[in-house]
Design an enzyme around this catalytic site. Structure first.
Site, PDB file in Angstrom:
ATOM      1  CB  CYS A   1      -0.945  -0.010   1.207  1.00 34.31           C
ATOM      2  SG  CYS A   1      -2.077   1.385   1.202  1.00 34.31           S
TER       3      CYS A   1
ATOM      4  CB  CYS B   1      -1.019   3.063   3.704  1.00 31.81           C
ATOM      5  SG  CYS B   1      -2.470   2.314   3.021  1.00 31.81           S
ATOM      6  CG  ASP B   2       2.678   1.607   4.579  1.00 29.07           C
ATOM      7  OD1 ASP B   2       1.986   2.181   5.441  1.00 29.07           O
ATOM      8  OD2 ASP B   2       2.659   0.385   4.405  1.00 29.07           O
TER       9      ASP B   2
END
Ligand code: NDP
Length: 486
Positions: free
Chosen positions: A180, A183-184
Site C-alpha cells: 500500500c 498508506c506507507d
C-alpha cells in the site's frame, strides 16, 4: 455404423443433453417461497433480517445495493472491515471511470457510498466471517457477532493484493514490505525503494512514491511491462523512476527488523545480484477473496466463483456474485459496477419470483430489523485526542495509566476504518486514554517509537511500551488487548 444406429446414438446424446440442461436450469432457478413466518424464532439484539445482504463495498457491492434499495427492498451492505471500500480506496487518480475526467479512488468510493445511503441502504461496518448457504433465509455471521438473516445475498468481496511467497516477505511485512504505497509512502522520505510488478498497479505505486522516495526502481520480471501505454508514459517523464526489466525477486533481506535489500535473478545472465533498498512495494496482481465460500459455492482452481451461464447467479438459488470475485478477465471498476447492477437486478427478480410483495414486506420487516442495526452503528461517539507534537505526547499523555496511541496517515483507508472503533472504545473504557498521531506530520514521534507503517497501534502502560500491532485491528481485538494489559 448404419443410419439406424447413428440415429439411436444421436437420440441418446440429445436426450442426455436436454436432461442435463433441465437439471442445471432447475438447480439455479429452483423455487423459494417467501412466507410471513420466515424469520420466526430468529430475533434478538444481535440478529437482523433483511431482503438482500450485499457482502463487500467496492463498486460491485455499491451498485448492487443501489439497485436493490431503489426497488424498495431492505438492503444491507456489510462493508468488510479491513478492506472496506475495496481496492479503489487504495488508488489515486482514476481516469477511466465514465463521468469523470479524473477522480481520486477514495473520493469515487465515498460518492458511491453516499448515493447508497441516500437511497436507503443500511451500512454495517463489519466483516462477514461465516455464511450458511444450506439454510434459507441465508445466515451470515460477522466478526463482531452479528447474525444477519437474508432472503438473498450478493457476494462482492473482490480481490486482495497477491504476495510473492519468497523468504523475507513475511518477516519484514510492515518493516519495509508493503502493498500500500498510498498508506506507507511517507515513511520512505529520501529513501530508495523498489516496486515489484509490471501492471497498472506498479505504475500507480511508483507514482505515489515520487513525492517521498529519492529513487524508485520498478522490477519487472519480463522484458516488457503490461501496464497500459498511457500509464507507462507517466513513467517516462519522471527522473526519480527507473525500470529494471527481466529480473525476478528471490529474497528480501534485512537487518532483523527492517529491509535493507533484495536479491534479484537477472534472467539474461542467470546471475543473482543484490540491490540495496529500504522498501519493497508489491504490485503483482490480486487473488479473489473467496475463502469464506470454499466448499459452499463452486469455484475454479484459482478461487474465482463460477456462475451459471450468462448470469450473476451461483448454483444456489438466491445467491449471486459480482465483480472481481468472479471476473478475472476485465478487473476494472466500471465493469465491476456493471456486474453489481446486474446482480442487484437478478436478486430483485429472485425475490419477486419467490412471492415478494409490499404486504409480505410489512409482515416480515415492519421497521424494526433495519432500525436495530442503524442504532448500533451510531451508538458510539467517544473522544480520541489528536497529538499536536512530541512534547504534547510526552508531557500530556505518555504517563497515563494505559495509553492507546493510534498512528495514521491521512491517506490510509484502513486507519480511517479503525477510528470509529477507537472512538467507541474511548467512550466505553474510561481507564484508558486514546490518542491519534498523524505519522506524516510528526516524524519525530514515528522515529522515536520505530513506527514504519500504518495503521500502527502502540499501547503504553504508565509510560512504558507494553504492546505493538502494525496492522488493522477490529474493535473487539483492540478491546481484548487493552483488557489483557489493564
Ligand atoms: P496485473 O495482473 O495487471 O499485473 C500484475 C503484474 O505483476 C504483471 O506485470 C505480472 O507479470 C507481475 N507479477 C505477477 N506475479 C509476479 C511475481 N511473482 N513476481 C514478479 N512479478 C509478478 O495486476 P494489477 O494489479 O497491476 O492490475 C489489475 C487490474 O486493475 C488491471 O486490469 C489494471 O488495468 C487495473 N488497474 C487500473 C488502474 C487505473 O486505471 N488507475 C490502477 C491499478 C490497476 P507478468 O506481466 O509477467 O504476468
Amino acid at each position: 455404423m448404419n443410419r439406424k444406429k447413428i440415429l439411436l446414438v444421436s437420440i441418446f446424446f440429445t436426450s442426455i443433453a436436454i436432461l442435463s440442461g433441465c437439471l442445471s436450469t432447475e438447480s439455479h432457478s429452483a423455487k423459494r417461497t417467501i412466507t410471513p413466518d420466515l424469520f420466526k424464532n430468529k430475533s434478538g439484539a444481535d440478529q437482523i433480517h433483511t431482503g438482500i445482504c450485499i457482502i463487500g463495498s467496492g463498486p460491485a457491492g455499491w451498485a448492487a445495493a443501489i439497485y436493490a434499495a431503489r426497488a424498495n427492498i431492505p438492503t444491507i451492505v456489510l462493508t468488510g472491515g479491513v478492506e472496506a471500500g475495496g481496492l479503489l480506496n487504495k488508488t489515486t487518480a482514476v481516469e477511466n471511470y465514465p463521468g469523470y475526467v479524473s477522480v481520486q479512488g477514495p473520493a469515487l468510493m465515498k460518492s458511491m457510498q453516499e448515493q447508497a445511503i441516500a437511497v436507503g441502504v443500511q451500512i454495517i461496518d463489519q466483516l462477514a466471517v461465516d455464511i450458511d448457504t444450506n439454510h434459507w433465509p441465508f445466515i451470515i455471521k460477522t466478526d463482531e457477532g452479528m447474525i444477519i438473516h437474508a432472503l438473498s445475498v450478493v457476494i462482492a468481496t473482490g480481490a486482495r493484493p497477491r504476495k510473492l511467497g519468497i523468504p523475507g516477505e513475511e518477516q519484514y511485512w510492515g518493516g519495509g514490505v508493503t502493498s500500500c504505497a498510498v498508506c506507507d509512502a511517507p515513511f520512505y522520505k529520501e529513501k530508495e525503494v523498489v516496486v515489484v510488478g509490471g501492471g497498472d498497479s506498479a505504475v500507480e505505486e511508483a507514482i505515489q512514491l515520487v513525492p517521498f522516495a529519492s529513487k524508485i526502481t520498478i522490477l519487472v520480471r519480463k522484458p516488457q511491462m503490461r501496464a497500459a501505454a498511457r500509464m507507462q508514459d507517466r513513467l517516462k517523464t519522471n527522473h526519480k523512476i527507473a525500470v529494471k526489466y527481466d529480473v525476478s525477486i528471490e529474497e528480501i533481506v534485512g537487518d532483523g527488523t527492517k529491509v535493507t535489500g533484495v536479491k534479484l535473478r537477472n534472467h539474461a545472465t542467470n546471475k543473482l545480484e543484490e540491490l540495496p533498498t529500504s522498501g519493497v512495494f508489491l504490485a503483482i496482481g490480486h487473488d479473489p477473496n473467496s475463502a469464506l465460500f470454499k466448499g459452499k459455492l463452486p469455484m475454479d482452481d484459482e478461487g474465482y466463483l463460477m456462475l451459471e451461464g450468462r448470469s450473476q447467479a451461483t448454483n444456489i438459488p438466491g445467491i449471486f456474485a459480482a465483480g472481481e470475485i468472479h471476473d478475472k478477465t476485465y478487473r476494472q471498476a466500471i465493469v465491476a459496477a456493471g456486474y453489481g447492477a446486474a446482480a442487484g437486478l437478478e436478486a430483485i427478480n429472485f425475490l419477486m419470483e419467490s412471492g415478494w410483495t409490499a404486504v409480505i414486506e410489512e409482515q416480515l420487516f415492519g421497521k424494526s430489523g433495519q432500525k436495530a442495526a442503524g442504532e448500533q452503528k451510531t451508538a458510539h461517539s467517544g473522544q480520541v485526542h489528536e497529538v499536536a507534537s512530541l512534547d504534547d505526547f510526552e508531557q500530556n499523555y505518555l504517563n497515563q495509566k494505559l495509553l492507546v496511541a493510534d498512528f495514521y496517515t491521512p491517506a490510509c483507508s484502513l486507519c480511517k476504518k479503525m477510528l470509529p472503533s477507537l472512538q467507541s472504545l474511548a467512550q466505553t473504557m474510561p481507564d484508558a486514554t486514546f490518542v491519534s498521531i498523524n505519522a506524516q506530520k510528526l516524524p519525530e514521534l514515528t522515529n522515536r517509537y520505530f513506527v514504519s507503517s500504518v495503521p500502527c497501534l502502540l499501547i503504553f502502560k504508565e509510560g512504558s511500551l507494553a504492546a505493538r500491532n502494525s496492522s488493522f485491528m477490529a474493535e473487539a481485538a483492540v478491546r481484548r488487548l487493552i483488557e489483557e494489559l489493564a
